[in-house]
Design a protein around this motif. Structure first.
Motif: not given
Length: 179
Positions: A99-104, A36-37, A90-94
């Motif tokens: 820091r934001d990716a790790e927080a998610l 999915g996502t 997904w985080c790396a692409r978006n």
């Protein structure tokens, strides 16, 4: 694979697990499907949107609850598989910020959604080196190596044995390997 768990097979495993009463359990990854996502496959139509990360996590947590009930004294090690890694990719692409990716990931990543910290199960990321080993996402317990997998070739077992040069337990393959 979370939402795709074969519950007949899982129940047979749980029965065996209870009788074995292990000291330690090593999860070889892909406990979540992360479709999915977080899938890398591009969808074109809304009727292709059939996967739910929340449902995937619910089913995987149900399975982990049952494992911990069947083997209550066992410690746990969870090696991230390529499917769990979809969330980080997904985080790396978006995100523009690591820091934001790790927080998610701290909130929505597989370790968080599977409540591994609360379960006292150690989580090993696929892209991180551990214990001074040369292959990322790999740990060594005693004389045996554990990894999600470095090959899915027809003779993946031979590739793993050649690369490790020792006993190795791996997942990643969805079929039996003949010797």
């Amino acid at each position: 694979h979370g939402s795709h768990i074969d519950w007949d097979a899982a129940n047979a495993f749980l029965t065996d697990l209870k009788s074995i009463d292990p000291d330690e359990i090593v999860y070889l990854g892909d406990g979540l499907d992360c479709g999915g996502t977080f899938s890398t496959h591009q969808r074109t139509y809304t009727n292709e949107m059939t996967e739910s990360y929340e449902e995937d996590c619910l089913q995987a947590n149900r399975f982990l609850d049952l494992v911990q009930t069947a083997a209550p004294r066992a410690s746990g090690e969870y090696i991230e598989g390529n499917h769990e890694q979809h969330v980080e990719r997904w985080c790396a692409r978006n995100f523009e910020s690591a820091r934001d990716a790790e927080a998610l990931l701290e909130v929505w990543g597989p370790a968080a959604k599977l409540q591994l910290r609360q379960r006292r199960i150690n989580y090993y990321r696929r892209n991180t080196f551990y214990q001074g080993l040369a292959i990322p996402g790999t740990i060594r317990l005693g004389k045996c190596f554990f990894t999600h997998g470095i090959s899915h070739a027809k003779h993946a077992h031979a590739v793993h044995l050649e690369r490790f040069g020792a006993s190795v337990v791996f997942g990643h393959i969805h079929r039996s390997m003949g010797m």
